[in-house]
Scaffold this active site. Structure first.
Site, PDB file in Angstrom:
ATOM      1  CG  ASP A  50       5.895   3.972   1.146  1.00 24.02           C
ATOM      2  OD1 ASP A  50       5.972   4.659   2.074  1.00 24.02           O
ATOM      3  OD2 ASP A  50       4.712   3.644   0.640  1.00 24.02           O
ATOM      4  CE1 TYR A  68      -3.583   2.791   0.576  1.00 16.19           C
ATOM      5  CE2 TYR A  68      -2.053   3.727   1.931  1.00 16.19           C
ATOM      6  CZ  TYR A  68      -3.127   3.751   1.609  1.00 16.19           C
ATOM      7  OH  TYR A  68      -3.685   4.833   1.485  1.00 16.19           O
TER       8      TYR A  68
END
Length: 693
Positions: free
Chosen positions: A512, A411
């Site tokens: 990320d 995600y």
């Protein structure tokens, strides 16, 4: 039929120092309230210097409270204390000697129990504002935790102005309301000159502190405080203070109730109706929205609802409030910056906050990263990273490198570029799959964190590199922990292998760290578990300690200079890029991280979560229990009933927001052992009693 109802209120009696007469003032105010028929009680959170008759403590200040109102009985709650220690010393030393830890939540609950009954609660501190309570917390932290306005008690003598103004400044710095000052003559004036000096103290405090002097007490040094008449005299001297507090804190907040429903209650209901009908919350239907709970304020690791309930926050506001709420240093950074400017464009100008924040980020970040691009949010920082990777290869003449490689279960945000690298099937964005760039996906890492690593888990990844390296601009991953895609923890050796494959095949690596950065996994950045440095790194969430939105995309010299070769410019520029207010708070947040408290806090939280959640392992309906750093997860066999489970958690005094099959917590780092225990106990109760279905 209408009736007048008193809202729960109270005040904190703080001193400029020890031996300034706080107990005298607290007991006198208690008598003053009770003689006016106001339901009131006095509490001493921590009492040192107690005598013990067997196991029963004799608490000196509580004894004085009781004497002050003894002749007014019957009626009224008994005064009380929360912690009692025998050594006559600072609370942190007395607690240490007794082998105890002073828990601010326990004190807050004792105060809240009275306030829920509508009792005006007088809470007396110990010593001055910065008296240590243990665990790095002071009396000032307790006041902030209780969210009570302050009556400051000062001894009227030489030095009063300085001590009082310093205390006023500290209270304001902490964002606390100051109701006024009570000046107390703890010793008689030696002569007329000293008496004149003391009279001037009153004017000076009002003039320089901009705070009213509520009352001035004459010297009660020789008074017989076992006599009701002595306490009546104290209460009489405090009458101006009582009158002021009654007017400001009680009568003004009385409301007319009809049919058991207060005006405030009706207003709250009206707000929630408007919210339901017009405000669209995340991942929620506009026509059948999930229930919401109105938060009045937050402090430390707790949220307080408008209805007065206090919840231990297990979510750190979607993982960003890493230092907790109303942190003194972050508050100060925001206020100081507001005194200069809230915003200025970043095109063509710069400012100190951005420069200092950039320096701090690069000091903390992996060495390979040398350039900082500020963005608005985590999703935008991912967009920026993707654009950097694509533009880098375009500038290098490799125009075929237009795709990204990633793993399933990831995600990365809700904007279009970010959605394209989220899980295409089980993620939240499958509705948009035909409109998104088609990226390259491989199975998520099977190799679990903490278990032996198997090279077999790399087979599909190696095949993807062999087939698609020529068209792949970058690999993008959440290092070690996949967040909203299922809170999966994978082996650091997988990340090492990805770095090696990227280097072998000429592919950039984007990590990320939006959810994992700034200590959440037990390392400053999760990539440090694998001793890996990315070419581009995305940061957000905890960057400002949860105070406001800000993100950053960090790039290596190779990427930044590659994009800028031959006069090229990077084609991105958010309006609120490097917002000065956000930069100032982020800089203060990074200062807290550099101080290193999280390096002790996070391992403690990990230990508490492991112990607390272990009973769920093997329970009916549970697929897995896993913990890493300040992340604790119960993975259920099937999706949970979120509204039902959410209501159960709120009833039990905790804020936990489950999703799909996962019941999890990521609390602020300053959470106490008792607070973590409350979180895990309620999670275990929910699972064992099947409150999830």
């Amino acid at each position: 039929m209408s009736r007048s109802v008193l809202k729960p209120h109270g005040c904190f009696l703080a001193g400029t120092d020890t031996d300034v007469g706080k107990t005298l003032v607290t007991a006198g105010l208690l008598r003053g309230f009770r003689t006016r028929g106001i339901d009131s009680v006095a509490i001493k959170p921590v009492q040192t210097g107690c005598l013990f008759e067997g196991d029963r403590p004799i608490v000196p200040d509580v004894v004085e409270y009781a004497r002050a109102v003894d002749d007014l009985r019957p009626g009224g709650l008994e005064p009380e204390s929360v912690y009692q220690f025998q050594p006559a010393c600072s609370p942190h030393l007395a607690a240490r000697e007794a082998g105890e830890t002073i828990c601010l939540d326990r004190i807050a609950e004792a105060v809240a129990a009275h306030q829920r009954r509508g009792t005006f609660t007088l809470v007396e501190g110990a010593g001055g504002l910065l008296v240590p309570m243990g665990g790095g917390q002071t009396m000032l932290d307790l006041i902030r935790r209780l969210r009570l306005p302050v009556v400051l008690v000062a001894a009227n003598r030489l030095g009063t102005i300085n001590h009082t103004l310093l205390s006023i400044a500290a209270l304001r710095e902490a964002g606390l309301e100051i109701l006024g000052v009570v000046l107390n003559e703890v010793t008689p004036a030696a002569d007329s000159d000293e008496a004149a000096l003391r009279r001037d103290n009153t004017d000076a405090i009002g003039r320089y502190g901009d705070v009213p002097v509520l009352a001035e007490l004459a010297c009660f040094q020789e008074a017989d405080f076992e006599s009701p008449s002595s306490w009546a005299a104290v209460a009489q001297s405090l009458s101006p203070a009582v009158d002021r507090l009654v007017a400001d804190r009680l009568i003004a907040d009385c409301c007319v109730c009809s049919d058991g429903d207060s005006q405030d209650g009706a207003e709250e209901k009206a707000r929630l109706v408007f919210d339901r009908d017009h405000l669209w919350h995340p991942y929620t239907s506009a026509t059948e929205p999930l229930p919401v709970y109105e938060v009045a304020d937050a402090d430390g690791a707790c949220l307080r609802l408008e209805d007065g309930r206090t919840l231990v926050d297990g979510m750190a506001s979607w993982w960003c409030a890493i230092h907790g709420y109303r942190h003194t240093e972050l508050d100060r950074a925001a206020r100081d910056q507001l005194g200069r400017m809230a915003h200025v464009m970043f095109g063509g100008v710069t400012h100190r906050g951005a420069i200092e924040l950039g320096r701090k980020l690069l000091r903390l970040a992996p060495d390979r990263l040398e350039h900082v691009f500020f963005a608005d949010s985590g999703s935008v920082s991912v967009e920026v990273a993707i654009k950097m990777a694509l533009q880098y290869w375009q500038t290098r003449g490799k125009r075929e490198k237009t795709r990204l490689l990633t793993v399933r279960g990831g995600y990365h945000g809700d904007t279009f570029g970010a959605m394209s690298v989220c899980d295409p099937v089980g993620g939240m964005h499958h509705l948009f799959s035909k409109m998104l760039p088609q990226q390259i996906f491989v199975e998520r890492p099977r190799c679990r964190f903490g278990e032996p690593f198997s090279d077999d888990s790399l087979d599909e990844l190696k095949t993807a590199f062999a087939r698609h390296a020529d068209e792949t601009a970058a690999v993008i991953l959440e290092p070690i922990v996949q967040g909203a895609g299922g809170l999966w923890f994978y082996h650091p050796d997988y990340l090492k292998a990805v770095r090696e494959l990227c280097d072998q095949h000429g592919v950039l690596l984007i990590l990320d760290e939006i959810a994992t950065g700034f200590g959440r996994t037990g390392r400053r950045f999760a990539c440090q578990w694998a001793d890996v440095e990315p070419d581009i790194m995305c940061l957000g969430k905890g960057l400002t300690g949860g105070y406001m939105t800000l993100a950053a995309t960090l790039a290596s010299r190779k990427v930044a200079h590659g994009i800028s070769a031959d006069g090229g410019v990077f084609m991105h520029g958010p309006t609120f890029m490097a917002n000065p207010l956000a930069c100032a708070v982020a800089g203060a947040s990074l200062d807290l991280l550099e101080r290193g408290d999280w390096q002790q806090q996070v391992p403690r939280i990990e230990r508490w979560l492991r112990d607390g959640l272990e009973p769920c392992r093997g329970m009916d309906g549970v697929d897995d229990v896993r913990v890493l750093g300040a992340i604790g997860v119960i993975e259920m066999a099937r999706a949970v009933d979120v509204p039902r489970l959410q209501a159960f958690f709120v009833e039990r005094g905790v804020w936990i927001r489950p999703f799909h099959r996962w019941i999890y917590v990521m609390p602020p780092y300053l959470v106490s052992e008792e607070q973590v225990r409350r979180l895990t106990d309620v999670m275990v109760e929910a699972v064992s009693q099947k409150k999830y279905r």
